[in-house]
Design an enzyme around this catalytic site. Sequence first.
Site, PDB file in Angstrom:
ATOM      1  N   ASP A 158       0.851  -1.187   0.000  1.00 40.75           N
ATOM      2  CA  ASP A 158       0.000   0.000   0.000  1.00 40.75           C
ATOM      3  C   ASP A 158       0.890   1.241   0.000  1.00 40.75           C
ATOM      4  O   ASP A 158       2.116   1.143   0.003  1.00 40.75           O
ATOM      5  CB  ASP A 158      -0.968  -0.031   1.188  1.00 40.75           C
ATOM      6  CG  ASP A 158      -0.247   0.029   2.523  1.00 40.75           C
ATOM      7  OD1 ASP A 158       0.998   0.180   2.535  1.00 40.75           O
ATOM      8  OD2 ASP A 158      -0.904  -0.089   3.557  1.00 40.75           O
ATOM      9  N   GLY A 173       1.003   3.683   2.244  1.00 42.31           N
ATOM     10  CA  GLY A 173       1.334   4.262   3.537  1.00 42.31           C
ATOM     11  C   GLY A 173       0.427   5.417   3.908  1.00 42.31           C
ATOM     12  O   GLY A 173       0.417   5.864   5.061  1.00 42.31           O
ATOM     13  N   GLY A 174      -0.335   5.897   2.932  1.00 42.05           N
ATOM     14  CA  GLY A 174      -1.193   7.055   3.194  1.00 42.05           C
ATOM     15  C   GLY A 174      -2.192   6.791   4.308  1.00 42.05           C
ATOM     16  O   GLY A 174      -2.343   7.601   5.229  1.00 42.05           O
ATOM     17  N   ASP A 216      -2.057   8.715  -1.632  1.00 40.21           N
ATOM     18  CA  ASP A 216      -3.354   9.385  -1.721  1.00 40.21           C
ATOM     19  C   ASP A 216      -3.772   9.936  -0.375  1.00 40.21           C
ATOM     20  O   ASP A 216      -3.224   9.560   0.664  1.00 40.21           O
ATOM     21  CB  ASP A 216      -4.422   8.402  -2.219  1.00 40.21           C
ATOM     22  CG  ASP A 216      -4.630   7.255  -1.234  1.00 40.21           C
ATOM     23  OD1 ASP A 216      -3.616   6.766  -0.667  1.00 40.21           O
ATOM     24  OD2 ASP A 216      -5.778   6.844  -1.003  1.00 40.21           O
ATOM     25  N   ASP A 224      -8.494  -6.832   0.382  1.00 39.43           N
ATOM     26  CA  ASP A 224      -7.595  -7.098   1.507  1.00 39.43           C
ATOM     27  C   ASP A 224      -8.281  -6.602   2.761  1.00 39.43           C
ATOM     28  O   ASP A 224      -9.117  -5.687   2.699  1.00 39.43           O
ATOM     29  CB  ASP A 224      -6.266  -6.352   1.374  1.00 39.43           C
ATOM     30  CG  ASP A 224      -6.396  -4.912   1.839  1.00 39.43           C
ATOM     31  OD1 ASP A 224      -6.977  -4.108   1.097  1.00 39.43           O
ATOM     32  OD2 ASP A 224      -5.961  -4.588   2.966  1.00 39.43           O
ATOM     33  N   CYS A 229     -15.165 -26.628   6.469  1.00 44.09           N
ATOM     34  CA  CYS A 229     -13.884 -26.004   6.123  1.00 44.09           C
ATOM     35  C   CYS A 229     -12.791 -27.050   5.984  1.00 44.09           C
ATOM     36  O   CYS A 229     -12.705 -27.992   6.775  1.00 44.09           O
ATOM     37  CB  CYS A 229     -13.506 -24.983   7.196  1.00 44.09           C
ATOM     38  SG  CYS A 229     -11.994 -24.085   6.819  1.00 44.09           S
TER      39      CYS A 229
END
Lengths: 383, 383
Positions: free
Chosen positions: A95, A97-98, A149, A276, A315
């Site tokens: 990502d 970091g914003g 951003d 995510d 599962c």
Amino acid sequence: MTDPSPFRFEVRSEDGAARTGVFSTPHGPVETPAFMPVGTLGAVKTLSPAEVREVGASMVLANTYHLYLRPGSDVVADLGGLHRFMRWDGPILTDSGGYQVFSLAAINEVRDDGVLFQSHLDGSRHLFTPEKVMDIQHALGADVLMAFDECPPGGSSIEAVRVANERTLRWLERCRIRFEALVAEGSGALQTLFPVLQGNVYGDLRSDHLRAVLALGDWQGYGIGGLSVGEPKEAMWATLEAMHPQLPAHRPRYLMGVGYPDDLLEAIERGCDLFDCVAPTRNARHGTAWISTEGQVNLKSARFRIDSRPLDADCDAYCCREFDRAYLRHLTVSGEAFAHRLLSIHNLRFLIRLAETARQKIQEGDFSTWKASWLERYRAAAG
Amino acid sequence: MTDPSPFRFEVRSEDGAARTGVFSTPHGPVETPAFMPVGTLGAVKTLSPAEVREVGASMVLANTYHLYLRPGSDVVADLGGLHRFMRWDGPILTDSGGYQVFSLAAINEVRDDGVLFQSHLDGSRHLFTPEKVMDIQHALGADVLMAFDECPPGGSSIEAVRVANERTLRWLERCRIRFEALVAEGSGALQTLFPVLQGNVYGDLRSDHLRAVLALGDWQGYGIGGLSVGEPKEAMWATLEAMHPQLPAHRPRYLMGVGYPDDLLEAIERGCDLFDCVAPTRNARHGTAWISTEGQVNLKSARFRIDSRPLDADCDAYCCREFDRAYLRHLTVSGEAFAHRLLSIHNLRFLIRLAETARQKIQEGDFSTWKASWLERYRAAAG
């Protein structure tokens, strides 16, 4: 025409707005829709790379802000890059970091050139500019980089979102220039840059911003930001529906920070491809697990005390194949890290398997019916 | 004569007082000398049963005191016993809870019938008697049960140790009676009871106590308690040397709570066969690891910041095969549970491999020479 980029996205099947596809990267393909586990610090919490692979993950996310502060992107680069550092040979997305700078850092001053912030670890002062964020992600060596951003929280005024959009757009142009310069140097890994689409739930701002981002280039994929940040769910879905026809159909759409099982299905239905969220591992740490027939449960509950059934009989994860609820409850109540690990394995497998089933249902043209019945069962159980 | 017990100990080779052997149990053989990982709450912290197996463990220890308080020995029994509960199909030894009652519990009153204590978890009051401790361990279903004992700390007066010895002996007789009654009921697992030899570092008390314990029966093995509790190391070694000829040669000797790598070798040289200690996993949690060429190191040290070497180049553990020191340092400094897991794997493998090598050297009749050179290198590095 041949595409010189090692990144390609091929839509394989469509069912309404939902679609399946394959996103090709230098570290292998990602079948979409796909959920990406979060490896904040260069490890998906408690799990080995083999376990992350075994739950069915193909691409993982790592956090630029955290890795920049510790151990330092220079250290990761010296050690051969993030893939080598964390021994993950599949695709990685970092990502920008914003989000962390705005949510975690102690003090921040948003300027036109970037964001001045103090580390949440030691109070040291740092400046993130678009160029700096590109340099860091380039050094980390992820496959997909995210543009820097500004993401105003849900409930922000239209004027605040407009100002943030304009800044995000100027930063995107600077990110692109720096990224292209880094690519031209040819020293690093094969990487691609995704812009982050902002605009909160304001339709006109979304459209304007998206148009402006498209005018800047034919990006290999698009991050959808500014959603799942506190706005009402219905506004999120309406925003995705409005964006769908405006987005290039042949590029993957990454809905950032989503999600929970029900949100994942809602977003897939509205054409999103990549996801995510820290929920699977964070919930696991708190003893919370998802079960398709029971909704979200907390293992600390006394009702699991002598429950010898598997956590989720449907599962196929190691956690559910091997252990029973009473044991998971005991470890959870006792604060044993092995519980965090086992529940992380289950929760991740749960979401990834949900995406796998979604792919299958989309291919069969049966997505909406299946989604409706799945959600009905899940939500009824959750009460 | 045939031995009807499923427990057998066969000495395979001797080298001075050191020996190799095979301790047979209903859940498989234990090659000795052997280090037993500690699974306090029914899990070796952070590790899966498969990982415990992979580091070479054959027998694990679990704590009676902890499992009695949480989840309760009745719960474990209802769920099929401890082997089934923790999914460990190898041998298990449970301690008596005595050590925890004396060291962890908030308040305790030592009476002739037992020990009254308050749970360290919630302050609830409980009474451990010899009979109660047998009932709990019988319910847990371990292979080897330890008798309830009183263990005075290092530095206790000879009179205090004499009083504790006498109580431990009376309790042992009561343990035996209850254990035999439980065996006669025939409802439980195949189990054996080890007495705990006490006497601190007082040679005469040790001899008297041992003689009295031997008079009570031909036990399948002997716990050596009251050592590694704060006394000088030399006194511990002298005590083991004095006990060696007095102990039945054809029964395994379990030196409780030992140990660190150097202590393990010293004790093997003095005829001990079984060991347990929380150090491998507890040290791992604090970022500490053993390396044969460097002694005990802490991964938090800045010198590992960009160290791309494996933690221990001689080690065949997953941790050392796959990851580098800089990554381990990063995860340790960041408090990531995966570091605790990786270092636990290494530390356990380190001790278990040390015991494996000791077995080989004893078989080759070369133990003392090897031990001396190993310790010289280890201690010089630890500097």
